[in-house]
Write a protein that holds these residues in place. Structure first.
Motif, short mmCIF file in Angstrom:
data_model
loop_
_atom_site.label_atom_id
_atom_site.label_comp_id
_atom_site.label_asym_id
_atom_site.label_seq_id
_atom_site.Cartn_x
_atom_site.Cartn_y
_atom_site.Cartn_z
N VAL A 84 -17.88 -22.68 -23.48
CA VAL A 84 -17.49 -21.30 -23.13
C VAL A 84 -16.07 -21.10 -23.64
CG1 VAL A 84 -17.03 -19.65 -21.29
CG2 VAL A 84 -18.97 -21.22 -21.10
N TYR A 85 -15.86 -20.02 -24.36
CA TYR A 85 -14.53 -19.69 -24.89
C TYR A 85 -14.00 -18.49 -24.10
CZ TYR A 85 -15.58 -22.99 -28.51
OH TYR A 85 -15.88 -24.16 -29.17
N ILE A 86 -12.80 -18.68 -23.60
CA ILE A 86 -12.22 -17.69 -22.68
C ILE A 86 -10.91 -17.17 -23.25
CG2 ILE A 86 -11.37 -17.30 -20.33
CD1 ILE A 86 -13.04 -19.81 -19.51
N CYS A 87 -10.78 -15.87 -23.25
CA CYS A 87 -9.54 -15.20 -23.64
C CYS A 87 -8.77 -14.86 -22.36
CB CYS A 87 -9.91 -13.93 -24.41
SG CYS A 87 -8.58 -12.79 -24.73
N ALA A 88 -7.47 -15.03 -22.38
CA ALA A 88 -6.65 -14.68 -21.22
C ALA A 88 -5.35 -14.06 -21.71
CB ALA A 88 -6.35 -15.91 -20.37
N VAL A 89 -4.90 -13.02 -21.04
CA VAL A 89 -3.69 -12.33 -21.49
C VAL A 89 -2.65 -12.27 -20.38
CG1 VAL A 89 -5.01 -10.92 -23.11
CG2 VAL A 89 -4.44 -10.00 -20.86
N ARG A 90 -1.39 -12.26 -20.81
CA ARG A 90 -0.29 -11.99 -19.90
C ARG A 90 0.22 -10.60 -20.25
NH1 ARG A 90 5.65 -13.85 -19.45
NH2 ARG A 90 5.42 -14.39 -21.64
N PHE A 91 0.01 -9.66 -19.35
CA PHE A 91 0.47 -8.31 -19.61
C PHE A 91 1.98 -8.24 -19.52
CE2 PHE A 91 -3.48 -6.44 -20.31
CZ PHE A 91 -4.39 -6.81 -19.34
N GLU A 92 2.56 -7.31 -20.28
CA GLU A 92 4.01 -7.14 -20.28
C GLU A 92 4.51 -6.92 -18.86
OE1 GLU A 92 4.49 -3.89 -22.95
OE2 GLU A 92 4.66 -5.18 -24.72
N GLY A 93 5.54 -7.66 -18.49
CA GLY A 93 6.12 -7.51 -17.17
C GLY A 93 5.42 -8.31 -16.08
N ALA A 94 4.33 -8.96 -16.41
CA ALA A 94 3.58 -9.72 -15.40
C ALA A 94 3.92 -11.19 -15.55
CB ALA A 94 2.09 -9.49 -15.57
N THR A 95 4.99 -11.59 -14.91
CA THR A 95 5.47 -12.97 -15.07
C THR A 95 4.41 -13.97 -14.66
OG1 THR A 95 7.67 -12.20 -14.53
CG2 THR A 95 7.30 -14.56 -14.42
N ASN A 96 4.07 -14.84 -15.56
CA ASN A 96 3.19 -15.98 -15.29
C ASN A 96 1.76 -15.64 -14.90
OD1 ASN A 96 4.99 -17.89 -15.96
ND2 ASN A 96 5.26 -18.75 -13.95
N LYS A 97 1.41 -14.38 -14.77
CA LYS A 97 0.08 -14.04 -14.31
C LYS A 97 -0.83 -13.78 -15.51
CE LYS A 97 -2.50 -10.66 -11.62
NZ LYS A 97 -2.40 -9.48 -10.73
N LEU A 98 -1.89 -14.57 -15.60
CA LEU A 98 -2.88 -14.38 -16.65
C LEU A 98 -4.09 -13.64 -16.10
CD1 LEU A 98 -2.99 -17.78 -18.57
CD2 LEU A 98 -1.86 -15.67 -19.25
N ILE A 99 -4.60 -12.71 -16.92
CA ILE A 99 -5.86 -12.04 -16.62
C ILE A 99 -6.88 -12.57 -17.61
CG2 ILE A 99 -7.07 -9.84 -16.43
CD1 ILE A 99 -4.86 -10.17 -14.38
N PHE A 100 -8.02 -13.00 -17.09
CA PHE A 100 -9.00 -13.68 -17.91
C PHE A 100 -10.14 -12.76 -18.31
CE2 PHE A 100 -7.58 -18.07 -17.52
CZ PHE A 100 -6.74 -17.99 -16.42
N GLY A 101 -10.67 -12.99 -19.51
CA GLY A 101 -11.91 -12.37 -19.91
C GLY A 101 -13.07 -13.10 -19.25
N THR A 102 -14.26 -12.56 -19.44
CA THR A 102 -15.44 -13.11 -18.77
C THR A 102 -16.04 -14.28 -19.54
OG1 THR A 102 -16.71 -11.37 -19.82
CG2 THR A 102 -16.06 -11.02 -17.53
N GLY A 103 -15.49 -14.58 -20.70
CA GLY A 103 -15.95 -15.75 -21.43
C GLY A 103 -17.09 -15.45 -22.39
N THR A 104 -17.18 -16.27 -23.42
CA THR A 104 -18.29 -16.21 -24.38
C THR A 104 -18.94 -17.58 -24.42
OG1 THR A 104 -17.24 -14.54 -25.79
CG2 THR A 104 -18.89 -15.96 -26.82
N LEU A 105 -20.21 -17.61 -24.08
CA LEU A 105 -20.97 -18.85 -24.11
C LEU A 105 -21.53 -19.07 -25.50
CD1 LEU A 105 -22.27 -21.30 -22.74
CD2 LEU A 105 -24.15 -19.83 -22.03
N LEU A 106 -21.02 -20.12 -26.17
CA LEU A 106 -21.44 -20.44 -27.53
C LEU A 106 -22.34 -21.65 -27.53
CD1 LEU A 106 -21.23 -20.25 -30.66
CD2 LEU A 106 -19.19 -21.70 -30.49
N ALA A 107 -23.47 -21.52 -28.19
CA ALA A 107 -24.37 -22.66 -28.39
C ALA A 107 -24.57 -22.83 -29.89
CB ALA A 107 -25.70 -22.43 -27.69
N VAL A 108 -24.20 -23.97 -30.40
CA VAL A 108 -24.39 -24.26 -31.82
C VAL A 108 -25.53 -25.27 -31.95
CG1 VAL A 108 -23.35 -25.09 -33.96
CG2 VAL A 108 -21.94 -23.89 -32.26
N GLN A 109 -26.57 -24.82 -32.63
CA GLN A 109 -27.77 -25.66 -32.74
C GLN A 109 -27.75 -26.46 -34.04
OE1 GLN A 109 -30.91 -22.81 -32.24
NE2 GLN A 109 -30.72 -22.83 -30.01
N PRO A 110 -28.21 -27.72 -33.95
CA PRO A 110 -28.21 -28.56 -35.17
C PRO A 110 -29.26 -28.09 -36.17
CG PRO A 110 -29.13 -29.75 -33.31
CD PRO A 110 -28.66 -28.45 -32.76
#
Lengths: 110, 113
Positions: A84-110
């Motif tokens: 699962v790949y997750i994006c997270a952002v720190r908004f301007e002025g929001a010290t140390n607080k990250l807001i997370f995305g809901t994630g992307t579930l990646l499956a790579v098949q052989p």
């Protein structure tokens, strides 16, 4: 509606394919993180960026501040990239607080 | 050497009990965090401490009480556990600023029965 939107939610790829995962956010940020969560549950930080582009091995992260958008690319994908790949952002002025995305579930098949 | 270690990895307990999760980092970081990951894998910050000082306290029930005896440790104590507390709790650390790379512990899977 989450302040950080990721797409797609689920992605299945064949080994060797070029993969792109997208992240959009609503207001100005000071930093954006890309995280990887393996099936076993552990979370690893892949990139932290505030402008431009970063590359590490087969992974490339880009950010466009004006468009409020970031992408994570995986070149020559491999089954071990399945996670699962997750994006997270720190908004301007929001010290140390990250807001997370809901994630992307990646499956790579052989 | 594990950079951020949290214990226990699994915690199964009855409703109403009190439990603690411990976290230690050996990276020399100033800032430590507790995050909660729900059943849909959505992560949300709970608390952040910088040099033992509480910086972020999200809308978390006051049954949750973090304690930082020193900047290398941030423990999470939960009183009167409820079914809805079942989740995976992650500890993390970074240098001060929030724009620095995060280092995560392996997570504690809490199951309240």
């Amino acid at each position: 509606k989450n302040e950080v939107e990721q797409s797609p939610q689920n992605l299945t790829a064949q080994e060797g394919e070029f993969i792109t995962i997208n992240c959009s956010y609503s207001v100005g940020i000071s930093a954006l993180h890309w995280l990887q969560q393996h099936p076993g549950g552990g979370i690893v930080s892949l990139f932290m960026l505030s402008s431009g582009k970063k590359k590490h091995g087969r992974l490339i992260a880009t950010i466009n501040i004006q468009e409020k958008h970031s992408s994570l690319h995986i070149t020559a994908s491999h089954p071990r990239d399945s996670a699962v790949y997750i994006c997270a952002v720190r908004f301007e002025g929001a010290t140390n607080k990250l807001i997370f995305g809901t994630g992307t579930l990646l499956a790579v098949q052989p | 050497d594990t950079a951020v270690s949290q214990t226990p990895k699994y915690l199964v307990t009855q409703m109403g009990n009190d439990k603690s999760i411990k976290c230690e980092q050996n990276l020399g970081h100033d800032t430590m965090y507790w995050y909660k990951q729900d059943s849909k894998k959505f992560l949300k910050i709970m608390f952040s401490y910088n040099n033992k000082e509480l910086i972020i306290n999200e809308t978390v029930p006051n049954r949750f009480s973090p304690k930082s005896p020193d900047k290398a440790h941030l423990n999470l104590h939960i009183n009167s556990l409820e079914l809805g507390d079942s989740a995976v709790y992650f500890c993390a650390s970074s240098q001060w600023g929030g724009g620095e790379k995060l280092f995560f512990g392996s997570g504690t899977q809490l199951s309240v029965l």
